[in-house]
Design an enzyme around this catalytic site. Structure first.
Site, PDB file in Angstrom:
ATOM      1  N   ILE A   1       0.031  -0.818   6.295  1.00 62.43           N
ATOM      2  CA  ILE A   1      -1.358  -0.354   6.384  1.00 62.43           C
ATOM      3  C   ILE A   1      -2.062  -0.374   5.033  1.00 62.43           C
ATOM      4  O   ILE A   1      -3.260  -0.085   4.967  1.00 62.43           O
ATOM      5  CB  ILE A   1      -1.419   1.062   6.986  1.00 62.43           C
ATOM      6  CG1 ILE A   1      -0.621   2.049   6.138  1.00 62.43           C
ATOM      7  CG2 ILE A   1      -0.931   1.051   8.413  1.00 62.43           C
ATOM      8  CD1 ILE A   1      -0.705   3.475   6.632  1.00 62.43           C
ATOM      9  N   GLY A   2      -1.362  -0.676   3.955  1.00 69.94           N
ATOM     10  CA  GLY A   2      -2.014  -0.706   2.648  1.00 69.94           C
ATOM     11  C   GLY A   2      -1.060  -1.157   1.571  1.00 69.94           C
ATOM     12  O   GLY A   2       0.169  -1.111   1.728  1.00 69.94           O
TER      13      GLY A   2
ATOM     14  N   PHE B   1       1.846   0.138  -7.150  1.00 72.06           N
ATOM     15  CA  PHE B   1       3.242   0.525  -7.230  1.00 72.06           C
ATOM     16  C   PHE B   1       4.042   0.191  -5.971  1.00 72.06           C
ATOM     17  O   PHE B   1       5.220   0.467  -5.903  1.00 72.06           O
ATOM     18  CB  PHE B   1       3.357   2.034  -7.496  1.00 72.06           C
ATOM     19  CG  PHE B   1       2.796   2.438  -8.819  1.00 72.06           C
ATOM     20  CD1 PHE B   1       3.535   2.261  -9.969  1.00 72.06           C
ATOM     21  CD2 PHE B   1       1.533   2.956  -8.932  1.00 72.06           C
ATOM     22  CE1 PHE B   1       3.028   2.616 -11.195  1.00 72.06           C
ATOM     23  CE2 PHE B   1       1.015   3.319 -10.156  1.00 72.06           C
ATOM     24  CZ  PHE B   1       1.771   3.141 -11.298  1.00 72.06           C
ATOM     25  N   GLY B   2       3.448  -0.357  -4.942  1.00 68.81           N
ATOM     26  CA  GLY B   2       4.202  -0.705  -3.755  1.00 68.81           C
ATOM     27  C   GLY B   2       3.328  -0.760  -2.522  1.00 68.81           C
ATOM     28  O   GLY B   2       2.100  -0.761  -2.591  1.00 68.81           O
ATOM     29  N   CYS B   3       4.000  -0.807  -1.342  1.00 68.89           N
ATOM     30  CA  CYS B   3       3.329  -0.912  -0.059  1.00 68.89           C
ATOM     31  C   CYS B   3       3.394   0.428   0.665  1.00 68.89           C
ATOM     32  O   CYS B   3       4.254   1.265   0.393  1.00 68.89           O
ATOM     33  CB  CYS B   3       3.956  -2.007   0.797  1.00 68.89           C
ATOM     34  SG  CYS B   3       3.915  -3.649   0.059  1.00 68.89           S
TER      35      CYS B   3
ATOM     36  N   ASP C   1      -7.587   9.924 -10.842  1.00 68.03           N
ATOM     37  CA  ASP C   1      -7.726   8.652 -10.130  1.00 68.03           C
ATOM     38  C   ASP C   1      -8.586   8.842  -8.884  1.00 68.03           C
ATOM     39  O   ASP C   1      -8.255   8.355  -7.814  1.00 68.03           O
ATOM     40  CB  ASP C   1      -6.357   8.080  -9.762  1.00 68.03           C
ATOM     41  CG  ASP C   1      -6.434   6.602  -9.399  1.00 68.03           C
ATOM     42  OD1 ASP C   1      -7.457   5.977  -9.721  1.00 68.03           O
ATOM     43  OD2 ASP C   1      -5.485   6.082  -8.799  1.00 68.03           O
TER      44      ASP C   1
END
Length: 1311
Positions: free
Chosen positions: A24-25, A29-31, A138
């Site tokens: 989904i995204g 830094f990763g999935c 962030d």
């Protein structure tokens, strides 16, 4: 156990309990997967490379933040799982889009109430986080999820969150910064430290010690203090929140669609750019707009706290809710009124139907009775006539009933006073009969057919309007465009009533007479009655809102002199189309009866303008609508021309003729093009053709290779360095990145567009010469092989594609046309790169003294050597490629211009391209020369650490000398930069290195030896760059070795301590008390310094005295002002003096001053002169030593100036650069010089502004007409810019631990 996780098994999740679904995204830094954990829908964030310390640090922060946060607007944290495939964070799954995708995908702009609710939810979340001393750092639209089911927001991605903020008691182990800096370890509550850190995020005083925070976040949402690497506090989240509010206002992406920030204005925002990007209609609440701008304030102290933001947003939300409630109530009232009107109309229709039925029955009975009674006497004539009239009316009624049309009922009752009696006049249109003085039936007459049809249309339009007027489109149009409503006056004026009565009486009399006439006269009578009926006028009033229109009708151009007006209104008649319903906008004319400031009484004739109609606009009759039909005089010639044009046959004939002519022209050009390349008996034309094709193939192949090398620089070097800067592991800061790579990304974009053009036109016959009409098979084979050489694929079939001649002026059909149309951009970008080239080389060699950057460059180079062994993969070699690119273009197009025939279709383009490229080459050469002039000061500007951002670049200022000094009293190391008008006293500070910063035993003997050897070579006037090249090559060999433990961090910054203006009373002389010592007498302090050797001390004294003498010559009346700013001082070569000859320097004076000050002739002299001057200088050195001990001892500045002035003075020479340059760079510069000498034209040395890629550094060298710095006599002449050497390793005992940490050393010259 992973750091940050608790020891209990509460937060541990087994990998087997997780069920992975679709992705989904994705992030840095990763999935993120959609999954299932024990029957609950969750979001699983995978971190594959968990062994990296950076990933571990940010993951530990995210876990630590999510574990303790419990808030309805923050995603719920289930736990973590560590597995062989990576590390997984399991959080709550939110069914919905993030805010960025929602704003992008929504078909209509969301309501302001929903936007304010989103902002209010974010503000409440951050108010909670700041109250717990937690910085998110962030905040952006992608990290805000919209929970559709609960109608609320969810904050996610706490990877950059800082637990405990910058105020901590030492428990936060995730800090990666150096916390031992004395400027940062100050108690906020104790009064020491910066104002930035006096309060926590919730506004309360801080009690713990200060911690320096790292640079992280998304650049488009980052505040200026983070981008400028300054200290920051809780207000960084407020700035990001302000950017988020502007995104809600504009519905566009910041940093891409607007506010592309750069360091030109210190990364500030532009309010005008925001106003331009707000979509229309701009109905944004003013308080919300002001809050967004206040949160985006440049100064952090001007930004509000989230407690204040929440209060403001709640008040805005309350106002919007009240406004929407009022609108809903108004809509309900309108719907109720419409329903009541519909019910009344239905009742009226029922009553009318009943009356019609009764009348039909009565008419039938009366007809039967009249037929039974015979006509006996004349007394019954009137009754018979009346009966006949009534029968006619009944027939009309029957026709109305059959047509199913029902008339409207409108009754107006007024009383007319007279002298004798009072009569009541009522006018009804019931049963299609006009009744006057309803008590008597004398004037009852039936309506004509035309009147009946008109009433049917009105009634049907009103019924349709009432059935469809409740639609939302109609209400939106009414509320958005109307300025007022029309109200019909219930009590008409007396004159109008009398006029109406008389007209109706006349109509009735005429109708009685016309019924006895023939049918032809009946039609004329209907037309007259209808025209007379149209003369019935109605009165109405239009009122304006006093608040919206304070000037009243003057804003519409209506005054007392206006008699008639145009009324533009929204008709209640609904036009039913095939697909949708559209309201009609109609216009009618009205006569002004009475005019006031905000109201107007008028009479109208239009029956469609009824009471309650929305008035859209009102204008004067003649002024604003001059298109009223007027008689136009037409000449006979114009009539004849119109007849000719309107004749379709002749027009089609002209079009066909034009098309035939255009086709003939295209075929003729094509044949001429073919004939130019026909094979002839002569070998010259064939060789030129082959050479022409070979040159273009060479141009395209070199372009492909050059673009591949630019991509290697960007992808292999630039992007990894930028990514390390973003994840808080920077090899270089943003200024150094922009200085080294300059605007190479812009160059890559230009050549990317050029390759697109090559791919588009590669199939054109004008490019490959593969024609269908060509019968020579051998030529076709040659052309096919040429295309194979270019694109490397013999299977590509090029077809004959004709060029569109209509669009030939706007379409780019060849490479030469691309160069001609884009030469200004090419000239600008390559000029910028050439101006920054020498400066970029200096910064690159200085940055390689840091082992981290050196190892990174060597690693990338070794990887590229394995992939591309036949290419130069060193960064310095790749950066020098753009310098020679324009020269290569010049050689190719020079040959093409010679061999291309004049009749060739591209001859003009090639000729003009060659001329423009030659001008561009000369311009780039001039910029390259200016880069040698200004690169030294530009490099010093990057190395300095100063409080303000004021640049050292100034007109008439140049570099003279630099060196290392040791203070005798404190044994501190200082570094001096001597410029033409100021002297900079700095303190060296070692740069940070992650692996080699702990090596305290720095061996500086070699560097001192290099300094000594370089000084001796200076006296012997040898090439100074050779020694530095040898030392840097040795350093490179050491760095490329396998033993990394021997690497030393030799990169130093220079903290600016004092700026000495040389216009003041300053001097430097030999210290007689100690060898190798000098006395620097400033305006407020005297420094006692020690240099490495006696010769260098004498050189410093001589250069300093010559500089001060030159300043005194240029400004004989100007005493120094106490201005210690960097921009202070205007002396130097070409400086502004009272004497016009101050800028001119005599060659004899140069030789004399060189002999007096024990300095060699400049590098442009021959070797014989150098040897002779050295022998002379050795004798003068002994004499000058004696004179210094006897004559000049104790003498002031004026006496020493007079002694030197008697022999003549000149400017200190500009020395050659000691910065290491790679062999490829040196060869490239030599090639440029050789080409420049061949193509030497008159070129104006106009400097350009150095615009480098983001992040970038901007330098604007000044090129005044009156004050022009002298350029070198030769194009490749270099100036001396020595890389600062390492200070001596003499150690001083420090009393405390903090003072030991202040010990800094400096190096510069080893690569």
């Amino acid at each position: 156990m992973v750091g940050g996780l608790p020891n209990s098994s509460l937060w541990n999740i087994e990998y087997d309990d997780l069920v992975f679904k679709d992705i989904i995204g994705k992030g840095n830094f990763g999935c993120v997967y959609r999954g299932n954990y024990l029957g609950v829908e969750v979001a699983i964030k995978q971190i594959p490379s968990f062994d990296d310390p950076d990933y571990c640090k940010y993951t530990e922060r995210e876990v630590k933040a999510l574990r303790y946060i419990r808030h309805p607007f923050v995603v719920h944290f289930f736990g973590a799982c560590k597995h062989e495939s990576g590390f997984y964070l399991i959080t709550e799954f939110i069914e919905g889009l993030d805010l960025r995708r929602y704003l992008k995908s929504v078909p209509k702009p969301p309501k302001w109430l929903s936007r304010v609710n989103i902002a209010l939810g974010v503000a409440k979340t951050f108010l909670f986080l700041h109250s717990k001393n937690l910085l998110h750092r962030d905040l952006k639209s992608k990290n805000i999820l919209l929970d559709i089911s609960r109608n609320q927001i969810k904050l996610c991605d706490f990877g950059f969150a800082r637990v405990g903020s910058q105020y901590s008691n030492g428990s936060d182990s995730s800090s990666s910064e150096d916390e031992s800096d004395s400027e940062c370890v100050n108690g906020a509550a104790g009064g020491g430290g910066d104002d930035v850190y006096k309060n926590n995020g919730n506004g309360k005083p801080a009690n713990y010690r200060l911690r320096r925070m790292s640079i992280c976040g998304t650049p488009s949402f980052m505040p200026p203090e983070i981008l400028l690497q300054q200290k920051y506090d809780w207000s960084v989240d407020v700035f990001s929140f302000g950017i988020l509010c502007t995104e809600l206002i504009t519905l566009k992406r910041p940093g891409k669609d607007y506010w592309v920030r750069s360091q030109n204005n210190g990364f500030d925002i532009n309010i005008e750019e925001l106003n331009v990007n707000i979509p229309s209609p701009n109905d944004c609440p003013i308080q919300f707009y002001d809050l967004a701008l206040k949160c985006c304030s440049y100064k952090h102290t001007n930004r509000p706290m989230f407690s204040t933001i929440v209060t403001i947003l709640e008040s805005i939300k309350l106002q919007l809710e009240l406004f929407e409630n009022q609108q809903q109530q108004q809509q309900l009232q309108q719907q109720q009124q419409l329903q009541q009107q519909q019910q009344q109309q239905q009742q009226q229709q029922q009553q009318q139907q009943q009356q019609l039925q009764l009348q039909q029955q009565q008419s039938s009975e009366s007809s039967s009775s009249s037929s039974s009674q015979p006509l006996v006497n004349n007394n019954n004539n009137n009754s018979n006539c009346n009966n006949n009239n009534f029968n006619n009316s009944s027939n009309n009624n029957n026709s109305i009933a059959n047509n199913d049309s029902i008339s409207n009922v409108s009754t107006t009752t007024t009383s007319i006073p007279t002298t004798t009696t009072t009569t009541t006049t009522t006018t009804t249109t019931t049963n299609n009969i006009t009744a006057i003085n309803g008590t008597s039936n004398k004037y009852l007459q039936p309506l004509s057919k035309h009147q009946q049809q008109q009433q049917r249309n009105q009634n049907s339009s009103i019924i349709d309007n009432n059935s469809l007027i409740g639609s939302s489109n109609t209400e939106s149009m009414i509320t958005s465009f109307s300025i007022s409503t029309f109200k019909e006056r219930k009590k008409q004026s007396l004159n109008k009533l009398i006029r109406a009565n008389t007209i109706n009486i006349l109509i009735g009399q005429q109708q009685q007479q016309q019924q006895q006439q023939q049918q032809q006269q009946q039609q004329q009578q209907d037309n007259q009655s209808s025209s007379q009926n149209q003369l019935i006028e109605r009165e109405g009033v239009i009122k304006l809102d006093t608040t919206k229109y304070p000037n009243g009708w003057k804003e519409f151009g209506i005054d007392n002199s206006t008699n008639k007006i145009w009324i533009i209104y929204q008709s209640n008649i609904i036009k039913i189309g095939s697909n949708n319903n559209n309201n009609l906008i109609e216009m009618t004319c009205g006569t002004i009866i009475k005019l006031k400031k905000h109201s107007i009484t008028l009479s109208i004739v239009d029956s469609n303008l009824i009471s309650g109609a929305n008035i859209i606009n009102v204008k004067s009759y003649l002024k604003d609508y001059p298109y009223v039909n007027k008689p136009i005089k037409v000449n006979q010639q114009q009539q004849q021309q119109q007849q000719i044009i309107t004749n379709n046959y002749e027009l089609n004939l002209i079009i066909k003729l034009q098309s035939r002519i255009r086709g003939w022209l295209v075929r003729r050009r094509y044949k001429i093009f073919l004939s130019n390349w026909k094979l002839n008996n002569s070998n010259t034309s064939q060789s030129n053709k082959n050479q022409w094709i070979r040159l273009f193939n060479q141009l395209i192949s070199s372009e492909l290779e050059y673009k591949k090398q630019l991509d290697q620089v960007i992808k292999s070097y630039l992007l990894p360095i930028q990514s390390k800067f973003r994840i808080n592991k920077p090899l270089l800061n943003y200024k150094e990145i922009g200085s080294i790579f300059s605007n190479i990304e812009s160059l890559s974009e230009i050549h990317n567009e050029l390759l697109k053009i090559v791919n588009q036109i590669s199939k054109s016959p004008f490019f490959i010469m593969n024609f269908e009409n060509e019968k020579d098979d051998r030529s076709n084979q040659n052309n096919t092989s040429a295309t194979t050489d270019i694109f490397g694929d013999s299977s590509i079939q090029f077809t004959n594609i004709s060029i569109n001649t209509k669009d030939s002026s706007n379409q780019i059909n060849s490479i030469t046309q691309f160069i001609v149309k884009n030469i200004s951009q090419i000239k600008n970008q390559y000029g910028i790169y050439a101006f920054n080239f020498k400066y970029s080389t200096n910064i690159y060699n200085w940055c390689r003294l840091n082992p981290d950057f050196s190892i990174f460059c060597d690693t990338i180079r070794s990887q590229l050597n394995q992939q591309f062994p036949d290419q130069e993969n060193d960064l310095a070699s790749l950066l020098s490629l753009p310098i020679n690119k324009i020269q290569k273009y010049l050689l190719v197009f020079e040959k093409l211009a010679q061999i291309t025939p004049i009749t060739h279709s591209e001859y003009k383009d090639i000729k003009s391209a060659f001329t423009l490229i030659r001008e561009t080459s000369n311009y780039i050469q001039s910029q390259l020369e200016m880069s040698f002039e200004h690169s030294h000061i530009m490099s010093i500007d990057i190395m300095l650490q100063k409080k303000d951002n004021q640049s050292l670049m100034q007109s008439g200022r140049w570099f003279i000398r630099q060196g290392q000094f040791t203070e005798l009293s404190s044994n501190k190391q200082y570094y001096l930069f001597l410029l033409s008008d100021i002297c900079l006293i700095t303190k060296p500070i070692k740069s940070k290195s992650s692996k080699y910063n702990n090596n305290n035993n720095i061996n500086t003997n070699n560097n001192n030896n290099n300094l000594t050897s370089s000084a001796t070579q200076t006296n012997s006037n040898k090439d100074l760059s050779t020694s530095i090249n040898q030392s840097t090559s040795n350093a490179n060999s050491d760095n490329s070795g396998n033993n990394n433990n021997n690497l030393i961090n030799s990169k130093y910054y220079y903290r600016l301590k004092t700026i000495i203006n040389l216009k003041e009373e300053v001097s430097m002389r030999i210290n007689p008390d100690i060898s190798n010592g000098v006395l620097f007498i400033g305006p407020n302090k005297t420094y006692k310094w020690l240099l490495p050797n006696d010769e260098e001390a004498k050189d410093w004294v001589n250069d300093f005295e010559r500089t001060t003498i030159l300043i005194y010559r240029n400004n004989p009346n100007g005493g120094g002002s106490n201005n210690n700013s960097i921009g202070g001082g205007g002396g130097g070569r070409g400086g502004s003096g009272n004497n016009s000859n101050n800028g001119s320097i005599d060659l004899t004076e140069i030789n004399q001053i060189h002999h007096i000050n024990n300095q060699a002739i400049p590098l442009s002299s021959s070797n014989n002169n150098i040897t002779n001057n050295n022998s002379i200088n050795n004798n003068i050195i002994m004499n000058n030593n004696n004179n210094n001990n006897k004559d000049t001892e104790g003498k002031g500045f004026i006496k020493r100036f007079r002694l030197s002035f008697s022999a003549g003075t000149s400017t200190p020479e500009r020395k050659t650069s000691l910065v290491n340059m790679s062999p490829s760079t040196t060869s490239s510069l030599n090639n440029i010089d050789s080409n420049y000498n061949n193509n030497n034209n008159n070129v104006t040395n106009t400097p350009i502004k150095s615009v480098t890629s983001s992040p970038s550094i901007h330098y604007t060298p000044v090129n005044d007409n009156n004050q022009q710095p002298q350029l070198p006599s030769q194009p490749n002449e270099e100036f001396q810019f020595t890389v600062p050497t390492t200070p001596s390793d003499k150690k001083k005992k420090r009393g405390s631990f903090s003072s030991k940490l202040k010990r800094l050393s400096i190096t510069f010259s080893k690569d």
